[in-house]
Design a protein around this motif. Structure first.
Motif: not given
Lengths: 294, 294, 294, 294, 294, 294
Positions: B227-231, E36-43, E221-227, E265-273
């Motif tokens: 459960x990664x947590x930023x900050x 969208x699915x990744x964000x909803x799931x992580x939320x 802190x948010x590696x999961x983006x296209x560019x 690479x885990x769920x860091x990016x979506x958790x940060x989102x």
């Protein structure tokens, strides 16, 4: 293969890009042989405009990407011999070759060739590891020995970002410091301004070769290396360093080694690699580059 | 299995390393059961020399890695019971056990065993989560409850890096603060110097157990947790904290939990875990360690 | 490391298992260096009971797993030299060594050592590729040359499953067929019964070494190899072949090479590898094994 | 969550789909807890028309997908107890529940509930493993024991595809064969026609529950299972079996367990799972289904 | 599909969450359609309590998650037209819609709809890229053009985190700065306090729409983006910015785009989102939200 | 990019290879845009010698690999229009173009261009899906409609391997069978000999275009496709079919579509694709090829 930056222009300095996908005999696989292709592929997605410096690298340089070096299978000494032979037959004092590793050991070939062209060559190493071991895993040409070999050639070495070394390397640095080796440890890093001044003083006006090991950067921003070491250089520190550093010294060649792309983790590492290379080139070339009247 | 650090020496303090690949009933899989092996495997690649402290951990300690604990399938209470039984039969006041989780819930077993050996035991927790819930997902032994259970034993707890908690946990901290709980929140973190002083004052000269949840660190440098947590805590903050912190207190045992290696993202997380463990041990042991004349 | 099958028994024939995680200089990475660990790890999950033969391998053999061979970095000739030296110092005519590659090139070391022990040795090769090239990628010791080197030693070779070769290899097979080489091509495969008879006649009563390249099997059932070739041996064909084949011939050693585990695709390939090895051993040993009165 | 097949129709038999993402305490992680979601997600991409049978499953049935079962953390006995309680409160003799595991151990809950509704219930098991162990890894409710528990209830069991078992299970099968257990081993598999006749004769007109372990199929076509075993049922054998098998017997419920999706290997396994489930349902329901006048 | 935050409460402001998994014609695949699915799931895994602000988002808002938008296949203009039509038919001045992309191009639909509802609308863009190109890859509706299209509507745009742009975009910013565009470049970022003041002054009391491109944050802190672009906003900078920024301005809607989850690479990016979205909402709503008496 | 087969020869028929990495608007991502590069890259590792036919493709043909087509972003109709324009400007009756998709929809462009060159063109389709829908996901140019569009042009279509279709497609096939459509369903497949005779009779001496959808093959041997369907063509069936099939008919062009490489599952799928393409070409060209005197 792919072309570095994929520009269609012929402006400014010609830069030859040499992919060297060499990874020595591996037992547990590190992936640095995939580095050159990953860098070339990522480079096509990166803007060449540098907003802070107000410069477009596409105005300052154009790039010729060579076919990838095909390493022979007969061991690291033979790899270096073939690399040197190939490079020496092409390289003149006017050439600027950007070598893309592969293992850090491959840096020794361009260093030797450039020293033949510029006998008072100096090396600036960005790295997490001192690479000053006499021998490693049974070979004097291991990636862990590349600066020991460089020092044997009488070449002075400035090192930035070092944070992983053994006691013997630590003792060697202590002994040679400020005369032949200048080591800026990551845990005791000065500001970019101070660092730029220190390294400039150490190197003087010698022709300069930059050997950039990807793991010099912190793995938070460049996770894709064979032996990631936390506590490294931040992207912004290094980004600010280059424009402060370049001045009188002439950069004659450089390499970027040890990138090991992470297929499941996106393209952050290779994108950062391209940004780092472009920043070095832009910061140097805006002054006129290697062939400018010194 | 693999051995921690893979040293061939017998210097200094003996440290017993106990892999506990326990992950409770999972619906969506987190991967902490892979943590111990990843840490052991990565440890063989890490230099033991600490340049900043001028110490080599291989001079200060040697490591005995036990076979991995095989958790029974009959639920978390039974897992903790078996762990305690196994540990209590081996552990003496002179033992130093480094438990490698697995879920954070496994920390409760060594905490209970060490409290039997040292009745005035205190705990220092590095974590993103307060872990002070009374119960979670139907169990009082969930990873989210480990410090609630510890507090029930009357053990004072210092917490560093906390940034994810529910309102009830927040209220509990507000009520118990500075008497039985000291919480250094991540969003309001003092300097390492101040933190070291605060925690030392809070803990006094009690024997200390460190419970290190991997997610205390920022996920930019340690992304591989359930459960990664930023900050979170930066690597360098924590690195500087330990040498400032250790002094009179005696560290009697520690755990490192909740590492969930990311197969597609290289070995950054496990390498950072080893660096963190080694720094704690080096900073503590250079003073003489647990068996030194206090 | 892990132990093959992880048995706690000492029944029957002793078999020495030698992990050789060697993968030559790689440009594009194939992953065979991960093969030995994957096989050892998977072996612990596989039942040793063979329902069809009514035999339990755990009654017929016990296994001693050596530390993994650490290949020197100085090229393939040196790797083979070190392997031979290590093996020759241990191996007697009573030893049965199961070598786990790594590249197929490593098979040459046990073949040479066994030929010294048994001068009339023959080799049975399971493979998609003929491996009869004189040289490949600049080396006579490439994985593509292992049977050319074996033939140079005067050893007869039976090949099953071949389907990928160049014209020169095809011509060599045509010339030497039935005298020194017997090739059962995959596209023209006889029944297991016919194949067993053909190979037995070809080999006679010579002591036998089996060299098993994972890609002999069809990639539908064993996808994890460096150079997958469709149209290969089905699992059931090979499973039925072994009990029909073994009779008078004495199996003295074997290898299983070229497994390249696929981290994202589960454990099918390594599980199949273990099943294949166990079937060979069970089919052979139920007759009494190498040390039975012949 | 997702809905099975995602139909918008209300034709024919109502089928309740129950996702049970339960995976017991894991040390090395198998991934069956991800099975239900993978099956539901894949089902939306699969055509419901069966060209060979000339039937559209969407004419024969409609599906109600329940919320996923949330397994308690207090061990497998408690999981089964909660499942049974939940199921018994809903299930009537007219209900048809399709349970999607999770571990194979979860099959025991619907089997118990259906036996209460239909005291002469029989079970048809598709599986690589006999699952007849008395206990495994310290629990009588392990996935390796589910048919031992079923037999204890006096329920006759027909097994198809078995190829991995220990000697004790083999002996039990030999003892009970044709009276209470009918085992069609994979290495000695009759034609679909013969198998259909044999199983029909064994089961008679008892109400039938089908327990389908994904590893019954060969891993070449369904690689995503926790313990893949080569030499299994081909897709076409099983596809042809079902229409031949169904006749007088009444299918009252079924499960599909042990799918462990492989994130890096596409969606073959889950697509095959859906095709298998749909074929069973189409072959059965075209006769009129459970509520048709028998 | 999944629900944002998965709350069971109905407190405070209603927020409509609109998943838009649109990714335009791709040649090399970027993965933003999975966002969208990744964000909803992580939320569902993220605590709603904000310790620093002493607020629980679950007290301030409740969430209604719509079915995912199904983009037509006839090109980006048609996608935007359909989105606008769907949104305009539902949206009133009281609605607060949180759009989850997908490509950044989808932001244009809610911006147009909100401008119809609030003619003096302003936009605050968090982004690495200026997105001010007139056209890209043959389309004026590319993700690289979204702010050029917004400016054409006469909407003022404040940009934070910009660091990747071409010369033409740089010149446009220089020309329009402080009148219609306010650009806070990442390499010259003021403190959160200064930035909050600057942006507040620029925007005045206009109704505000926030368009949040995931790559505005640093890829560490948010590696999961296209560019991914190094040198970006740190999590803590942005976290501190929002409470300082909100005051008189009324936030009427927002989007979060360009998250491309990294399966290995885990769920860091979506958790940060999720943390970023929650912080914006908490910081704004604790003042009373959009429907509070202004 | 890479070159098909990477030959250095100029023997025999010239074949133009056209990579078309087009994948329509995707919501859940299928990966066919990565297909062309994967095929080109794998082709360099495959032997060109065909042992069974005694032919080397390198003697029969040489290959010119074009730059990859860059699909416009304005929807599928525009993509097809641009493809046709580009192809028509180059293609003469003597050209042989091998198109590498991408989605199956791209096949429509070469089919249209070849029909202009050869008005009595016929198409042989290898596929799991009938692709005879009038429209799908709102477009008449979806991959699910390509043969409906082909039939509209009056082109007869032979289909092999079909096993996934809706009722409407089934009815259309029933109506048009043997006159304009010949469908060899996978569940009722004749022997290769019979199939070759049936298809030859159906096609007569018309010029032939082959449209090869990767999912025609069984996913056990080619798992990397967007919509894998079990029960498909085996590699050996198809391998034997081609030499039996070719005789009088003239092959004028072909495509291979829908390969979606699986990054975590090795290179089996792309290797099989190359083997399939090479077998078609070798079986056809050994007769003299398109430009031989008929």
């Amino acid at each position: 293969m792919f072309s570095y930056l994929d520009l269609q222009t012929q402006n400014g300095q010609r830069i030859d890009v040499w992919p060297v996908p060499y990874e020595g005999t591996v037992s547990f696989g590190r992936g640095t042989s995939q580095g050159p292709e990953a860098i070339l592929r990522a480079s096509a997605e990166i803007e060449t405009w540098d907003e802070e410096l107000g410069q477009d690298l596409a105005d300052l340089a154009h790039f010729t990407t060579w076919s990838a070096f095909e390493p022979p299978v007969s061991g690291p000494e033979e790899v270096l011999r073939c690399m040197q032979e190939e490079l020496a037959s092409i390289c003149t004092p006017e050439s600027f070759v950007l070598t893309l590793g592969g293992e850090h050991s491959v840096a020794l070939a361009p260093i030797r060739v450039y020293q033949n062209l510029f006998p008072d060559l100096a090396v600036l190493q960005i790295d997490a590891h001192a690479d000053l071991r006499e021998s490693f895993q049974g070979s004097p040409c291991s990636h862990a020995c590349v600066m020991a070999r460089t020092r044997e050639l009488g070449i002075p070495v400035a090192q930035i970002g070092i944070r992983s070394l053994c006691r013997e390397e630590s003792q060697r640095i202590a002994k040679e410091t400020n005369q032949e080796i200048l080591t800026l440890f990551a845990h005791d890093l000065p500001s970019p301004e101070q660092a730029a001044a220190q390294v400039r003083e150490f190197l003087g006006e010698r022709p300069l070769y930059i050997s950039f090991d990807a793991d010099g950067l912190d793995p938070s921003i460049l996770p894709g290396t064979g032996t990631p070491e936390p506590g490294g250089l931040s992207f912004s520190w290094l980004h600010r360093f280059w424009p402060l550093f370049f001045g009188k010294c002439r950069l004659v060649g450089m390499d970027f080694c040890e990138l090991a792309p992470l297929p499941g983790a996106g393209v952050v590492s290779e994108s950062v690699a391209v940004r780092c290379i472009n920043r070095v080139l832009t910061a140097f070339l805006r002054q006129g580059g290697p062939n400018a009247p010194g």
